[in-house]
Design a protein around this motif. Structure first.
Motif: not given
Length: 330
Positions: A76-80, A105, A107, A109, A118-120
């Motif tokens: 699972r990835v999340v933003g800021t 990060p 990923r 988009y 940025w995704l973490y």
């Protein structure tokens, strides 16, 4: 056998799309799980050049406790904003930690405003927040040294993302040239040409040097942005990558030199053929001899009225003259 139903054997491997469906993952989640090493893949032995998933690997993942939620949570990835809420800190502090390179990060988009998002990994953020050594970074005043770096404009998000992506590429690389091509992905073409002088070796690198395929269609703004972010611009990072590329190319060269076109073999100059005497047909021989023979002097002309001139006998008179008996000599 009567009363039995034939069940065809399951294939030993399956395509990534099939494996993603059986594991309950979206395609981008499956790709990330493979890159992180959560799902093991094997080369496609059918000659397709891609990767496949063994049936035993799918069975192993499906047998884990909490499947499929546990597997999806691991990728699972999340933003800021969501990441800051997950860590219990303000979004501004989260951004500062990411710019300092403390949060890496995984990923990115491009949103509709063409801004980089940025995704973490949510799993990594929870681990960072749970570590007691990071407590002073989550609460209170940011240390002076870190504030100085932020004031100088440091932003290591793109650099850390490149380093992580390089790890993904090296994990999937098969063979020394593929590993060298993975390093070349992060360098500009002019940097590669300066390190690798041989054009055939550069062509071999380009076979494995490709832009990220999951950041927009080729030629799209997202693809151009990803290509720009993928290229190292800082001198220290570029120098380190140049050194790594030179070392990787040397290993690849020792293992198997880059293919080159076959040398052209020029045909040797043909020597003039010797002239052999060929048998000459009889008729041609007669003409050749006649042509080579000196011309005979013409017969004396018969000039009437000239003293001593005689006319040779011709026709019947000449024949009778030859047949007449000659008188005996006394």
């Amino acid at each position: 056998m009567s009363g039995s139903t034939f069940v065809p054997p399951r294939p030993a491997t399956c395509a990534p799309s099939r494996a993603a469906r059986e594991l309950g993952l979206r395609r981008n989640e499956f790709t990330l799980a493979v890159r992180l090493g959560r799902i093991r893949t094997v080369p496609d032995e059918g000659g397709g050049g891609g990767r496949r998933v063994e049936r035993a690997e799918i069975d192993r993942l499906r047998a884990q406790d909490g499947f499929p939620e546990t597997l999806r949570e691991r990728v699972r990835v999340v933003g800021t904003a969501e990441g800051a809420a997950l860590m219990g800190i303000p979004a501004g502090r989260f951004t500062r930690l990411a710019r300092l390179g403390l949060l890496v990060p995984v990923r990115l988009y491009l949103n509709r405003y063409r801004a980089v998002v940025w995704l973490y990994l949510a799993e990594e953020l929870r681990q960072f927040a749970a570590c007691a050594e990071n407590a002073h970074l989550l609460k209170g005043r940011t240390p002076e040294t870190l504030r100085g770096q932020l004031a100088a404009g440091v932003d290591l998000r793109a650099r850390n993302w490149r380093g992580r992506h390089l790890g993904f590429l090296l994990r999937e690389a098969e063979g020394p040239w593929a590993r060298a091509g993975a390093v070349a992905v992060l360098l500009a073409p002019v940097e590669i040409a300066d390190v690798v002088k041989d054009p055939y070796e550069r062509a071999q690198l380009n076979r494995f040097r490709s832009a990220p395929s999951d950041h927009g269609a080729p030629g799209s703004p997202s693809a151009h942005l990803a290509e720009h972010l993928m290229t190292a611009h800082d001198s220290d990072e570029a120098d380190w990558l140049r050194s790594e590329l030179a070392h990787a190319v040397q290993e690849a060269r020792d293992h198997s030199p880059a293919p080159r076109p076959a040398a052209r073999h020029t045909a040797p100059a043909r020597r003039p053929a010797a002239h052999h005497a060929h048998p000459v047909p009889p008729t041609a021989a007669r003409h050749a001899v006649a042509a080579a023979r000196p011309a005979s002097p013409p017969p004396p002309r018969d000039h009437k009225g000239e003293p001593g001139a005689t006319r040779p006998a011709r026709g019947l008179r000449a024949w009778l003259h030859r047949r007449r008996p000659r008188p005996a000599e006394v």
